[in-house]
Write an enzyme that holds these catalytic residues in place. Structure first.
Site, PDB file in Angstrom:
ATOM      1  N   PRO A   2      -0.951 -11.347  69.985  1.00 40.10           N
ATOM      2  CG  PRO A   2      -1.983  -9.450  70.756  1.00 40.10           C
ATOM      3  CD  PRO A   2      -2.250 -10.854  70.407  1.00 40.10           C
ATOM      4  CD  GLU A   3       3.530 -15.172  72.924  1.00 42.37           C
ATOM      5  OE1 GLU A   3       4.354 -15.289  73.840  1.00 42.37           O
ATOM      6  OE2 GLU A   3       3.409 -16.000  72.017  1.00 42.37           O
TER       7      GLU A   3
END
Length: 280
Positions: A2-3
């Site tokens: 995840p960003e």
DNA sequence: CGTACACCCTGGCCGC
DNA sequence: TGCGGCCAGGGTGTAC
């Protein structure tokens, strides 16, 4: 995994499951995540009500009644799933990498899963949050008024690393990860190889709207679904369909009138994708 | 100080 | 089918 866009999407999805709900049951199956889950984790969580869920950088923060904040990070492979009572997809037994299960008073089940265990779950007293080692050196939020051409100019002018590596530096701007760094530089027509300090004022100015546009569009799409990432409710993000360069080595550049081919290079031991014909 | 690199860990995929 | 090598959305500790 995840960003910023994925973490933001997960955080928004979790609110309906957790905000204003009380944790009735806490089961920890593995404590040895990136940071060990504290031994008093269960006791400090049980009976607490989640007042507010928010995101700082790539961390999800759960503000509880009482003294504590729950800090969650998904690392590369972490996921958080919520299941309502009666959901046919709701598991009855923990999966192999389900490290923590939480339940609320309305019998919602929350599963924290992370095969690689680069993520973490911990607690921090509210009055020490700002000085917490995980949070204290974080840079500015890119989707806030703090991101200005002036700020970027100041921050980048001192850095000798390639601009792509600088964009990943969480002490400058938070939330940009390996996918969106490539996408942002493509949108700004800037080569990832350029030393950060070599960007002209015009280029630094172009970077700001590119950062905002890419991250905001990715949030609007529910994040990117690579491999098996899904949102808190199991829905798939779709920004991967809008990638211009990431994981597109050898494909034609999509820019109008550009005849270039997307290249993959390695910077700081991570893949970078760009179009050598229209990024300079 | 800033930068470069190894490393943390598991699983999927590819080539042999 | 099995195995080795490589790759993966993040972050940190260490050495220069």
């Amino acid at each position: 995994m995840p960003e910023l866009p994925e973490v933001e999407t997960v955080c928004r999805g979790l609110r309906g499951f957790l905000e204003h709900h009380t944790l009735t049951d806490v089961v920890v199956r593995r404590r040895d995540l990136r940071i060990p889950i504290p031994s008093d984790f269960e006791a400090r969580l049980r009976g607490r009500t989640v007042q507010q869920l928010s995101r700082r950088a790539k961390y999800i923060l759960g503000f509880l009644d009482g003294d504590d904040v729950l800090i969650a990070h998904l690392g590369m492979s972490g996921r958080l799933f919520g299941y309502r009572a009666g959901d046919p997809k709701r598991p009855t037994e923990p999966a192999k990498h389900d490290h923590v299960w939480l339940r609320t008073e309305e019998d919602t089940l929350l599963c924290y899963t992370d095969p690689r265990r680069f993520g973490l779950l911990t607690l921090c007293p509210k009055n020490k949050l700002a000085e917490h080692p995980l949070l204290k050196d974080l840079g500015i939020e890119p989707l806030s008024a703090e991101l200005t051409p002036r700020f970027l100019s100041d921050a980048l002018s001192r850095k000798q690393v390639p601009i792509k590596v600088a964009l990943l530096d969480q002490a400058v701007i938070v939330g940009i990860g390996n996918i969106y760094a490539s996408e942002i530089l493509f949108r700004a027509h800037i080569s990832p190889l350029r030393p950060a300090s070599s960007l002209t004022p015009t280029e630094r100015a172009a970077l700001c709207p590119s950062i905002v546009a890419i991250l905001q569009r990715a949030i609007d799409a529910g994040g990117s679904t690579l491999r098996d990432y899904v949102q808190a409710d199991g829905e798939l993000g779709s920004f991967q369909d809008l990638f211009a360069v990431y994981d597109r080595e050898g494909t034609p550049c999509q820019r109008r009138a550009c005849r270039g081919t997307i290249q993959r290079i390695v910077q700081a031991a991570r893949a970078t994708y760009f179009c050598p014909s229209c990024q300079h």
